[in-house]
Scaffold this motif. Structure first.
Motif, PDB file in Angstrom:
ATOM      1  N   ALA A 129      43.422  42.341 -20.353  1.00 38.53           N
ATOM      2  CA  ALA A 129      44.285  41.319 -19.757  1.00 38.53           C
ATOM      3  C   ALA A 129      44.011  41.278 -18.263  1.00 38.53           C
ATOM      4  O   ALA A 129      43.975  42.321 -17.609  1.00 38.53           O
ATOM      5  CB  ALA A 129      45.747  41.639 -20.013  1.00 38.53           C
ATOM      6  N   GLU A 130      43.795  40.084 -17.716  1.00 33.92           N
ATOM      7  CA  GLU A 130      43.548  39.987 -16.277  1.00 33.92           C
ATOM      8  C   GLU A 130      44.744  39.394 -15.553  1.00 33.92           C
ATOM      9  O   GLU A 130      45.571  38.704 -16.141  1.00 33.92           O
ATOM     10  CB  GLU A 130      42.260  39.212 -15.971  1.00 33.92           C
ATOM     11  N   GLY A 131      44.874  39.743 -14.282  1.00 34.95           N
ATOM     12  CA  GLY A 131      45.952  39.196 -13.472  1.00 34.95           C
ATOM     13  C   GLY A 131      47.293  39.862 -13.719  1.00 34.95           C
ATOM     14  O   GLY A 131      48.345  39.232 -13.573  1.00 34.95           O
ATOM     15  N   ASP A 147      34.993  35.774 -20.722  1.00 38.55           N
ATOM     16  CA  ASP A 147      35.961  35.721 -19.625  1.00 38.55           C
ATOM     17  C   ASP A 147      36.888  34.516 -19.781  1.00 38.55           C
ATOM     18  O   ASP A 147      36.547  33.549 -20.463  1.00 38.55           O
ATOM     19  CB  ASP A 147      35.167  35.579 -18.312  1.00 38.55           C
ATOM     20  N   ASP A 148      38.052  34.571 -19.158  1.00 43.51           N
ATOM     21  CA  ASP A 148      38.991  33.441 -19.133  1.00 43.51           C
ATOM     22  C   ASP A 148      39.314  32.952 -20.542  1.00 43.51           C
ATOM     23  O   ASP A 148      39.473  31.748 -20.780  1.00 43.51           O
ATOM     24  CB  ASP A 148      38.427  32.268 -18.306  1.00 43.51           C
ATOM     25  N   PHE A 149      39.395  33.897 -21.491  1.00 45.75           N
ATOM     26  CA  PHE A 149      39.550  33.506 -22.892  1.00 45.75           C
ATOM     27  C   PHE A 149      40.842  32.717 -23.109  1.00 45.75           C
ATOM     28  O   PHE A 149      41.908  33.105 -22.637  1.00 45.75           O
ATOM     29  CB  PHE A 149      39.537  34.736 -23.808  1.00 45.75           C
ATOM     30  N   ILE A 184      41.688  38.131 -21.584  1.00 43.61           N
ATOM     31  CA  ILE A 184      42.781  37.152 -21.661  1.00 43.61           C
ATOM     32  C   ILE A 184      42.998  36.573 -20.279  1.00 43.61           C
ATOM     33  O   ILE A 184      43.222  37.309 -19.308  1.00 43.61           O
ATOM     34  CB  ILE A 184      44.102  37.795 -22.137  1.00 43.61           C
ATOM     35  N   ASP A 185      42.951  35.251 -20.176  1.00 47.73           N
ATOM     36  CA  ASP A 185      43.087  34.602 -18.877  1.00 47.73           C
ATOM     37  C   ASP A 185      44.448  34.884 -18.244  1.00 47.73           C
ATOM     38  O   ASP A 185      45.470  34.985 -18.925  1.00 47.73           O
ATOM     39  CB  ASP A 185      42.887  33.099 -19.022  1.00 47.73           C
ATOM     40  N   ARG A 186      44.428  34.971 -16.924  1.00 48.27           N
ATOM     41  CA  ARG A 186      45.637  35.250 -16.150  1.00 48.27           C
ATOM     42  C   ARG A 186      46.763  34.262 -16.436  1.00 48.27           C
ATOM     43  O   ARG A 186      47.947  34.614 -16.390  1.00 48.27           O
ATOM     44  CB  ARG A 186      45.278  35.219 -14.655  1.00 48.27           C
TER      45      ARG A 186
HETATM   46 CA    CA Z   1      39.208  32.827 -13.774  1.00 51.11          CA
END
Ligand code: CA
Ligand code: C2E
Ligand code: CA
Ligand code: CA
Length: 275
Positions: free
Chosen positions: A231-233, A175-177, A197-199
């Motif tokens: 991809a997050e966010g 997470d939060d790579f 992939i971190d936001r």
């Molecule tokens: Ca986070």
């Protein structure tokens, strides 16, 4: 200038005190939050970038305190970690998430966040095995999200635990790579099934060449290691288009859905399946 400095120092001290007070208060209240059923899980859909189909839902812990109201996990998770309560809370999250997911269409996975504190001792693999057995969820539908902080202490022991979780059949996501100090080093130590992939990189992906280059590199890394890249966010169509062009596998963010309660999720999954 001198008086301003002293004023700032006093202001700083008093805000530190308030923060410590608040943390003490939360720690005390967390003791009973589990038995008083103040926790629930919301779930946020993660979609396949090509088909738009929901492929996974991430469990996100919510704490609704009768007097303090709704408290953010970014505030109470650190308090739960500091007190060690995260171990029993984390066990509850695993059980609840697996139970909920066992009622979803079988092609939808569930992702659960793990805190580094849950890795100390020998209980984690047993908790995961129990949550799977009790819920009847097939192990390959469970994704466990960790951050690289898991590697900061007891590295060899924690890698053994991770391999144990993998041999149960669960998938492991990093997470939060990209936000940590040495994310790349950990790719050699453990074979992750997924990179998230971190936001912070996703936010400007469509307007910043630097962020685009980083996102492109992470997607390339994922491909080389046969890991899925999420991809997050993702909040805008521009970000979404850009990530799809780059070949990102999965997308998560407010553009598709905010985290929703379990009761709200089931109709979304049914609709997605039939449509
Ligand atoms: Ca986070
Ligand atoms: P995370 O694992 O990185 O989870 C993603 C966070 O981003 C969630 O915040 C989610 O609501 C938020 N988010 C999702 N899409 C978007 C978007 O498009 N835009 C923006 N601005 N935000 C988005 P949330 O629910 O407040 O959780 C915060 C953090 O708390 C999580 O970050 C995770 O580190 C931790 N956490 C939450 N639940 C658990 C849990 O059950 N166990 C543990 N150990 N940690 C948890
Ligand atoms: Ca996560
Ligand atoms: Ca994350």
């Amino acid at each position: 200038a001198k008086s301003t400095g002293e004023g700032e120092a006093r202001l700083f001290e008093s805000s530190m005190e308030t923060k410590a007070d608040r943390e003490r208060l939360l720690r005390g209240e967390l003791q009973n939050a589990l038995t008083n059923e103040q926790f629930h899980l919301d779930f946020q859909p993660i979609v396949d970038a090509e088909t738009g189909k929901i492929v996974c839902c991430e469990a996100l812990l919510r704490w609704n305190h009768p007097k303090l109201g709704s408290i953010s996990p970014t505030e109470f998770i650190p308090a739960a970690e500091a007190s060690g309560l995260i171990v029993s809370i984390g066990r509850w999250v695993l059980e609840q998430a697996c139970n909920d997911a066992s009622r979803w269409p079988s092609d939808v996975k569930v992702a659960v966040n793990l805190s580094p504190r849950q890795f100390s001792g020998f209980g984690l693999a047993a908790s995961v095995a129990k949550a799977l057995a009790v819920s009847g969820l097939t192990p390959d539908r469970l994704e466990l999200e960790i951050t690289e902080s898991v590697f900061l202490s007891d590295t060899d022991d924690n890698i053994r635990v991770l391999n144990g979780l993998k041999s149960l059949g669960a998938r492991i996501a990093l997470d939060d790579f990209g936000t940590g100090y040495s994310s790349l080093a950990y790719l050699r130590k453990f074979s992750f099934d997924k990179l998230k992939i971190d936001r912070s990189f996703v936010t400007d992906v469509a307007v910043s060449d630097e962020n685009l280059a980083i996102v492109r590199a992470i997607i390339g890394l994922g491909r080389s290691f046969s890991a899925i890249v999420t991809a997050e966010g993702v909040e805008t169509n521009d970000q979404c288009d850009c990530l799809r062009v780059e070949g990102c596998d999965q997308l998560q963010g407010y553009l598709f859905s905010k985290p929703v309660a379990s009761a709200e999720l089931i109709p979304m999954l049914r609709e997605a399946q039939s449509g």
